[in-house]
Design a protein around this motif. Structure first.
Motif, PDB file in Angstrom:
ATOM      1  N   ASN A 289       0.825  -1.204   0.000  1.00 21.99           N
ATOM      2  CA  ASN A 289       0.000   0.000   0.000  1.00 21.99           C
ATOM      3  C   ASN A 289       0.861   1.257   0.000  1.00 21.99           C
ATOM      4  OD1 ASN A 289      -2.715  -0.235  -0.309  1.00 21.99           O
ATOM      5  ND2 ASN A 289      -3.210  -0.396   1.864  1.00 21.99           N
ATOM      6  N   ASP A 290       1.896   1.255   0.854  1.00 26.12           N
ATOM      7  CA  ASP A 290       2.739   2.446   0.959  1.00 26.12           C
ATOM      8  C   ASP A 290       3.572   2.657  -0.289  1.00 26.12           C
ATOM      9  OD1 ASP A 290       1.695   2.757   3.439  1.00 26.12           O
ATOM     10  OD2 ASP A 290       3.410   1.876   4.514  1.00 26.12           O
ATOM     11  N   THR A 291       4.000   1.573  -0.956  1.00 26.36           N
ATOM     12  CA  THR A 291       4.891   1.679  -2.106  1.00 26.36           C
ATOM     13  C   THR A 291       4.123   1.891  -3.405  1.00 26.36           C
ATOM     14  OG1 THR A 291       6.473   0.232  -1.000  1.00 26.36           O
ATOM     15  CG2 THR A 291       6.745   0.553  -3.374  1.00 26.36           C
ATOM     16  N   ALA A 292       3.129   1.064  -3.643  1.00 25.17           N
ATOM     17  CA  ALA A 292       2.432   1.094  -4.941  1.00 25.17           C
ATOM     18  C   ALA A 292       1.120   1.860  -4.908  1.00 25.17           C
ATOM     19  CB  ALA A 292       2.175  -0.339  -5.411  1.00 25.17           C
ATOM     20  N   GLY A 293       0.627   2.183  -3.727  1.00 27.39           N
ATOM     21  CA  GLY A 293      -0.609   2.943  -3.651  1.00 27.39           C
ATOM     22  C   GLY A 293      -1.804   2.073  -3.265  1.00 27.39           C
ATOM     23  N   HIS A 294      -2.870   2.745  -2.874  1.00 30.33           N
ATOM     24  CA  HIS A 294      -4.066   2.024  -2.411  1.00 30.33           C
ATOM     25  C   HIS A 294      -4.757   1.250  -3.529  1.00 30.33           C
ATOM     26  CE1 HIS A 294      -4.016   3.661   1.647  1.00 30.33           C
ATOM     27  NE2 HIS A 294      -3.720   4.860   1.128  1.00 30.33           N
ATOM     28  N   ALA A 295      -4.697   1.740  -4.765  1.00 28.89           N
ATOM     29  CA  ALA A 295      -5.322   1.002  -5.873  1.00 28.89           C
ATOM     30  C   ALA A 295      -4.641  -0.336  -6.068  1.00 28.89           C
ATOM     31  CB  ALA A 295      -5.269   1.833  -7.153  1.00 28.89           C
ATOM     32  N   ALA A 296      -3.304  -0.339  -5.979  1.00 29.04           N
ATOM     33  CA  ALA A 296      -2.576  -1.611  -6.085  1.00 29.04           C
ATOM     34  C   ALA A 296      -2.913  -2.518  -4.921  1.00 29.04           C
ATOM     35  CB  ALA A 296      -1.079  -1.344  -6.155  1.00 29.04           C
ATOM     36  N   GLY A 297      -3.051  -1.939  -3.716  1.00 29.10           N
ATOM     37  CA  GLY A 297      -3.439  -2.742  -2.562  1.00 29.10           C
ATOM     38  C   GLY A 297      -4.810  -3.366  -2.735  1.00 29.10           C
ATOM     39  N   ASP A 298      -5.737  -2.615  -3.311  1.00 21.49           N
ATOM     40  CA  ASP A 298      -7.067  -3.175  -3.566  1.00 21.49           C
ATOM     41  C   ASP A 298      -6.990  -4.335  -4.548  1.00 21.49           C
ATOM     42  OD1 ASP A 298      -8.161  -1.345  -1.849  1.00 21.49           O
ATOM     43  OD2 ASP A 298      -8.876   0.018  -3.425  1.00 21.49           O
ATOM     44  N   ARG A 299      -6.182  -4.181  -5.620  1.00 21.85           N
ATOM     45  CA  ARG A 299      -6.030  -5.285  -6.583  1.00 21.85           C
ATOM     46  C   ARG A 299      -5.400  -6.499  -5.921  1.00 21.85           C
ATOM     47  NH1 ARG A 299      -4.906  -0.899 -10.100  1.00 21.85           N
ATOM     48  NH2 ARG A 299      -2.645  -1.071  -9.743  1.00 21.85           N
ATOM     49  N   LEU A 300      -4.477  -6.259  -4.997  1.00 22.15           N
ATOM     50  CA  LEU A 300      -3.855  -7.372  -4.287  1.00 22.15           C
ATOM     51  C   LEU A 300      -4.887  -8.126  -3.456  1.00 22.15           C
ATOM     52  CD1 LEU A 300      -1.387  -8.964  -3.349  1.00 22.15           C
ATOM     53  CD2 LEU A 300      -1.019  -7.201  -1.590  1.00 22.15           C
ATOM     54  N   LEU A 301      -5.748  -7.415  -2.754  1.00 25.01           N
ATOM     55  CA  LEU A 301      -6.781  -8.065  -1.954  1.00 25.01           C
ATOM     56  C   LEU A 301      -7.745  -8.878  -2.826  1.00 25.01           C
ATOM     57  CD1 LEU A 301      -7.633  -5.186   0.556  1.00 25.01           C
ATOM     58  CD2 LEU A 301      -6.324  -7.265   1.017  1.00 25.01           C
ATOM     59  N   VAL A 302      -8.106  -8.337  -3.985  1.00 29.68           N
ATOM     60  CA  VAL A 302      -9.000  -9.061  -4.891  1.00 29.68           C
ATOM     61  C   VAL A 302      -8.364 -10.366  -5.351  1.00 29.68           C
ATOM     62  CG1 VAL A 302     -10.122  -8.988  -7.151  1.00 29.68           C
ATOM     63  CG2 VAL A 302     -10.223  -6.988  -5.657  1.00 29.68           C
ATOM     64  N   GLN A 303      -7.082 -10.320  -5.719  1.00 31.05           N
ATOM     65  CA  GLN A 303      -6.402 -11.536  -6.173  1.00 31.05           C
ATOM     66  C   GLN A 303      -6.233 -12.536  -5.042  1.00 31.05           C
ATOM     67  OE1 GLN A 303      -2.884 -10.862  -8.559  1.00 31.05           O
ATOM     68  NE2 GLN A 303      -3.741  -8.981  -9.453  1.00 31.05           N
ATOM     69  N   MET A 304      -5.998 -12.056  -3.832  1.00 28.94           N
ATOM     70  CA  MET A 304      -5.929 -12.972  -2.691  1.00 28.94           C
ATOM     71  C   MET A 304      -7.260 -13.697  -2.494  1.00 28.94           C
ATOM     72  SD  MET A 304      -3.734 -11.077   0.303  1.00 28.94           S
ATOM     73  CE  MET A 304      -1.942 -11.075   0.250  1.00 28.94           C
ATOM     74  N   GLY A 305      -8.354 -12.930  -2.586  1.00 29.66           N
ATOM     75  CA  GLY A 305      -9.663 -13.558  -2.452  1.00 29.66           C
ATOM     76  C   GLY A 305      -9.911 -14.610  -3.517  1.00 29.66           C
ATOM     77  N   GLU A 306      -9.517 -14.336  -4.750  1.00 30.64           N
ATOM     78  CA  GLU A 306      -9.704 -15.310  -5.821  1.00 30.64           C
ATOM     79  C   GLU A 306      -8.898 -16.580  -5.556  1.00 30.64           C
ATOM     80  OE1 GLU A 306      -8.557 -13.127  -9.235  1.00 30.64           O
ATOM     81  OE2 GLU A 306     -10.460 -12.011  -9.392  1.00 30.64           O
TER      82      GLU A 306
END
Length: 414
Positions: A289-306
């Protein structure tokens, strides 16, 4: 509650009433006309019969031959059904009188009714060769012929009534097929739609223009209701999705997870089953989140859920509790080792880098804590507390042995 009359019954009674009134009026009119016609015919017949009788007894009256007079008059009285025949002299003296024997039983009743309904009397002079009046003939009708004619007419009228009622019944059945049956089908369709909520059904075409127009209007109303119902269903599904699912990942939310956990506990208590709870927390999510931004963090959470949904079994529930915290409800469990096996499969699934598009590729694991019922607790708070503490210990142990977060070639981490 008083039963309401049916349309078919009202139509049937209406036809019978109309037919009965029509026949009654027709019978009365025919009776009045027949009475007038028959009365006129009887008067002319009796008048002609009186003159003929006068011609027949002229000679016998001149010679006062009563035997001959009786021989002439007796067949006339019997043949013409006369009640009485009298011959009077010009001075008012009764020369002779003939009467039919008084009938008995039903014949007497007929005779009385006949004399009351159709009284008939005629008289004619008896003339000699010079035209002088030598006597007077008087006739009284018995009236039985009229009664017989009335009985035949009544029988014919009754037959007409029966035929008319039969025709009315056939007409009623035809109206039931053309009017009542389409209305009954429409009413049955309405009841089925009300009970089964089947708004996609439609009323069939009717042979009568008004009923067909009613069916078309009903179908148009059903189409509007169906469209409105679909719209409400979509809104309900959308509200349900928002109420029970996480808007970012589409996973179950905390409320949904807690409800399913309560249901799993009740089923396990009743059936003696075992279930498990996995508490999961992302490792290094804050750095992404701190490095790539909150949008990247949101995409990371979506992929984790999948990946979580791809690893767990079909009947298991994956939920996002908030932030980077996840939970998995494993129900049922045959043995405790199944929960550990699934946790290891989740760990292996998270080893592959996450492609976050323009933000680069990152590695991010999950620390897992396991609790099973009833080994680790027989209440929901106890199970959640055990899983949470186990997850915290796993995260602390991982921090001691985990190497710094590594990224693939597109990572912009230092």
């Amino acid at each position: 509650m008083t039963a309401r009359p049916t349309l078919a019954g009202m139509l049937r009674r209406g036809h019978w009433q109309v037919a009965s009134v029509t026949l009654l009026l027709f019978g009365l009119l025919l009776g009045v006309i027949g009475h007038a016609v028959l009365g006129s015919m009887q008067a002319r017949h009796l008048e002609l019969l009186a003159r003929t009788t006068g011609y027949s007894i002229e000679a016998a009256v001149v010679f006062r031959d009563l035997d001959t007079i009786h021989e002439v008059l007796r067949p006339i009285v019997q043949r013409e059904r006369l009640g009485r025949l009298q011959v009077w002299l010009p001075d008012g003296q009764l020369l002779t009188e003939l009467q039919r024997p008084e009938p008995t039983g039903l014949a007497a009743l007929q005779a009385r009714i006949g004399r009351w309904l159709m009284p008939g009397r005629a008289e004619a002079p008896v003339l000699d060769g010079s035209g002088r009046v030598i006597a007077r003939v008087e006739l009284d009708s018995e009236g039985s012929d009229f009664i017989q004619l009335l009985l035949w007419g009544s029988g014919a009228g009754l037959l007409c009534v029966l035929l008319t009622l039969g025709v009315a019944s056939l007409m009623t059945r035809r109206l039931e097929r053309t009017i009542v049956e389409p209305i009954d089908r429409l009413a049955a369709l309405t009841r089925s739609i009300r009970c089964e909520r089947a708004f996609d059904r439609r009323a069939p075409a009717a042979p009568i223009a008004e009923l067909n127009a009613l069916g078309e209007d009903f179908n148009a109303m059903l189409a509007e209701i169906d469209a409105h119902h679909r719209h409400l269903q979509q809104d309900r599904d959308s509200l349900s999705q928002r109420a029970w699912h996480d808007p970012l990942t589409g996973l179950a939310n905390r409320a949904h997870f807690e409800q399913r956990l309560e249901q799993a506990l009740q089923v396990s208590l009743q059936q003696g089953q075992t279930f498990g709870v996995l508490y999961l927390d992302a490792d290094g999510f804050k750095a992404v989140n701190d490095t790539a931004g909150h949008a990247a963090g949101d995409r990371l959470l979506v992929q984790m859920g999948e990946r979580l949904r791809a690893v767990v079994r079909e009947g298991d529930l994956v939920a996002r509790l908030g932030g980077d915290e996840f939970a998995v409800l494993l129900q049922p469990l045959r043995q405790v080792d199944d929960a550990r096996r699934i946790a290891r499969e989740i760990g292996r699934a998270m080893q592959q880098p996450f492609d976050l598009g323009a933000s680069g590729c990152f590695r991010c694991g999950l620390s897992a804590g396991i609790a099973t019922f009833p080994q680790d607790g027989d209440t929901i708070p106890a199970l959640l507390d055990t899983a949470d503490r186990a997850m915290y210990r796993a995260k602390q142990a991982g921090r001691q042995h985990r190497r710094p977060l590594r990224a693939c070639s597109r990572s912009r981490l230092p």
